[in-house]
Design a protein around this motif. Structure first.
Motif, PDB file in Angstrom:
ATOM      1  N   ASP A 207       0.365   2.006   4.673  1.00  0.00           N
ATOM      2  CA  ASP A 207       1.267   1.348   5.618  1.00  0.00           C
ATOM      3  C   ASP A 207       1.237  -0.172   5.438  1.00  0.00           C
ATOM      4  N   ALA A 208       0.035  -0.732   5.345  1.00  0.00           N
ATOM      5  CA  ALA A 208      -0.085  -2.188   5.237  1.00  0.00           C
ATOM      6  C   ALA A 208       0.498  -2.686   3.926  1.00  0.00           C
ATOM      7  N   PHE A 209       0.174  -2.006   2.832  1.00  0.00           N
ATOM      8  CA  PHE A 209       0.689  -2.479   1.544  1.00  0.00           C
ATOM      9  C   PHE A 209       2.194  -2.263   1.449  1.00  0.00           C
ATOM     10  N   GLY A 210       2.678  -1.132   1.935  1.00  0.00           N
ATOM     11  CA  GLY A 210       4.115  -0.869   1.881  1.00  0.00           C
ATOM     12  C   GLY A 210       4.913  -1.907   2.646  1.00  0.00           C
ATOM     13  N   SER A 211       4.422  -2.324   3.801  1.00  0.00           N
ATOM     14  CA  SER A 211       5.111  -3.353   4.585  1.00  0.00           C
ATOM     15  C   SER A 211       5.161  -4.678   3.833  1.00  0.00           C
ATOM     16  N   ALA A 212       4.031  -5.056   3.230  1.00  0.00           N
ATOM     17  CA  ALA A 212       4.005  -6.307   2.472  1.00  0.00           C
ATOM     18  C   ALA A 212       4.900  -6.235   1.244  1.00  0.00           C
ATOM     19  N   PHE A 213       4.917  -5.081   0.590  1.00  0.00           N
ATOM     20  CA  PHE A 213       5.786  -4.910  -0.580  1.00  0.00           C
ATOM     21  C   PHE A 213       7.250  -5.086  -0.203  1.00  0.00           C
TER      22      PHE A 213
END
Length: 488
Positions: free
Chosen positions: A427-433
């Motif tokens: 979730d965290a990485f997908g949002s930043a991506f």
């Protein structure tokens, strides 16, 4: 100057040597991104550790690549090339045996030093060894095999990471070096430019590398907001100012300031900075996104971007020929826009990703954009300076691309609010991506505007690229001097 013919047995050995040497650096620059999640898990590294795993290599390579070519010209191209291969292999062994992230990062920096010696050296050996009538074809074969190395790198890296483990990504360089060095010593003639430099621009190289290192450190660690970060940022800027001052005063500088009196050369390097900053950030984050968020295996993630390189290998020569006919302005304007569209298409990649539906369209558009862009970019760089400075111009452009990617890998996680453990959370990485891709697309848009407003058709009779077939996605291809001077 030797007169080896391409069809002779010695010509085959020389090509084998240079392809093996350059393939070490080419493979390493493409396979490591695929291994990053496994490296992070195994070594307990935070996101900053993964950034430095990529950037430590690019830092020393970008800072020393111009100096590496000069050393070969003065002290023997074969000698410096062999030293580079041995150095690179020893550093690769250190990477593979690294017990923690700190040792891995230090070894990666040493790898970059070896890459700065063997990368320019492999091209210099070809141009110094082959008969003038065969030289362009030899460079073409060398660059073509280098492109194949770029294509198989992520696939091979994914296979190794998913099989014997990420350490074998680095151990792979050892057998290549063991084959390359004896062949080079036995079959490749020694050559130099016949003059000894009393002083090399070591100070300039050190200042440039220090400036990049301090600025990179400040960007990666900026989320801490400490006084150390602020001091490093200020010191990095000061080192950059000192670098410019030193280069202006030296009689034989590594980066001659007068080359930037060509408005075309300056313009195309500004476009390069924009384009390869976006590419550097994209390829760093995409390999993580496909594994951390989409759940792809290392092999699947490494294979996912293969169509981009395949398109470049198939069509880069034709793109260069088209740009010769219509001029570089349109390709350098349209190419970045296509790549920007591809990055926006990558926003479709999430936790329920289907490769054919969500990834392949973006990859195909990206490959098309790079086909349109990269060959004309190289041709415009060479066409903007005197033919005798073609190698220097190409080296500067290549270093600029690496520096841009270096800064992008450092800055994008900061700009998108990635935490230290972001790559461990889908979730965290997908949002930043999803925040990063529009930033990369916007930077490409700036590059497109710069190309449209500043780039013009080169003068008739200017230097043309010899590396017409290539597949490197993180840097433009290196070119060599045409008649005299150093290969950079």
């Amino acid at each position: 100057m030797s007169n080896v013919r391409l069809a002779s047995p010695q010509g085959t050995w020389i090509l084998l040597t240079t392809v093996l040497g350059s393939s070490m650096a080419m493979l390493d620059s493409t396979v490591v991104n695929v291994a990053l999640p496994s490296i992070g898990r195994d070594l307990g590294a935070e996101l900053a550790g993964l950034q430095w795993t990529v950037n430590a290599y690019m830092l020393t390579l970008a800072g020393l690549i111009l100096l590496g070519g000069s050393l070969g010209d003065s002290y023997g191209r074969r000698r410096v090339f062999v030293i580079g291969v041995v150095w690179f292999a020893a550093a690769s062994l250190m990477c593979g045996l690294a017990p923690n992230a700190e040792v891995l990062i230090a070894a990666r920096a040493l790898q970059g030093v070896g890459g700065a010696l063997l990368g320019p050296g492999s091209l210099a050996l070809i141009q110094a060894s082959f008969h003038p009538d065969d030289r362009s074809r030899a460079v073409g074969v060398w660059s073509g095999f280098g492109g194949i190395g770029s294509a198989i790198g992520p696939f091979l890296g994914g296979y190794l990471v998913g099989g014997p483990g990420w350490r074998w990504v680095f151990f792979l360089n050892i057998p290549l070096a063991l084959l390359c060095v004896p062949v080079a010593l036995r079959h490749v003639p020694e050559s130099s430019d016949g003059r000894r430099h009393e002083r090399f621009d070591v100070l300039g190289a050190v200042l440039g590398a220090v400036a990049l290192a301090l600025i990179t450190y400040a960007l990666i660690e900026a989320r801490d907001g400490s006084w150390t970060v602020a001091l490093c940022a200020a010191a990095g800027v000061a080192a950059g100012v000192a670098f410019v001052s030193v280069e202006k005063r030296r009689a034989d500088p590594m980066l001659p300031p007068d080359i930037f009196t060509s408005r075309q050369f300056t313009a195309v390097n500004l476009v390069t900075l924009c384009v390869y900053a976006a590419f550097g950030g994209f390829f760093f984050l995409a390999a993580l996104q496909l594994q951390v968020v989409a759940g792809f295996s290392p092999l699947a993630a490494g294979s996912a971007l293969l169509p981009t390189t395949a398109l470049m290998l198939l069509f880069s020569a034709r793109s260069g020929a088209l740009a010769d006919r219509i001029g570089p302005r349109v390709p350098l304007t349209v190419g970045p826009l296509l790549c920007a569209a591809a990055m926006l298409l990558m926003l479709r990649v999430g936790q329920d990703t289907d490769y054919l539906r969500d990834v392949l369209p973006a990859v195909l558009v990206m490959g098309t954009g790079m086909v349109v862009l990269v060959a004309p970019l190289t041709a415009t760089v060479l066409g903007s300076v005197d033919a005798s400075r073609a190698g220097l111009a190409s080296g500067i452009n290549n270093a600029a691309a690496r520096a841009a990617g270096l800064v992008a890998v450092a800055a994008l996680p900061l700009l998108t609010g990635m935490g230290a453990d972001a790559y461990r959370s889908a979730d965290a990485f997908g949002s930043a991506f999803r925040r990063a891709m529009p930033i990369c697309a916007a930077v490409l848009g700036v590059g497109s505007v710069l190309a449209f407003t500043l780039v013009r058709r080169p003068a008739p009779g200017c230097a043309r690229p010899e590396c017409r077939t290539h597949g490197a996605v993180t840097t433009p291809p290196l070119e060599g001097e045409r008649e005299r001077g150093r290969v950079s």
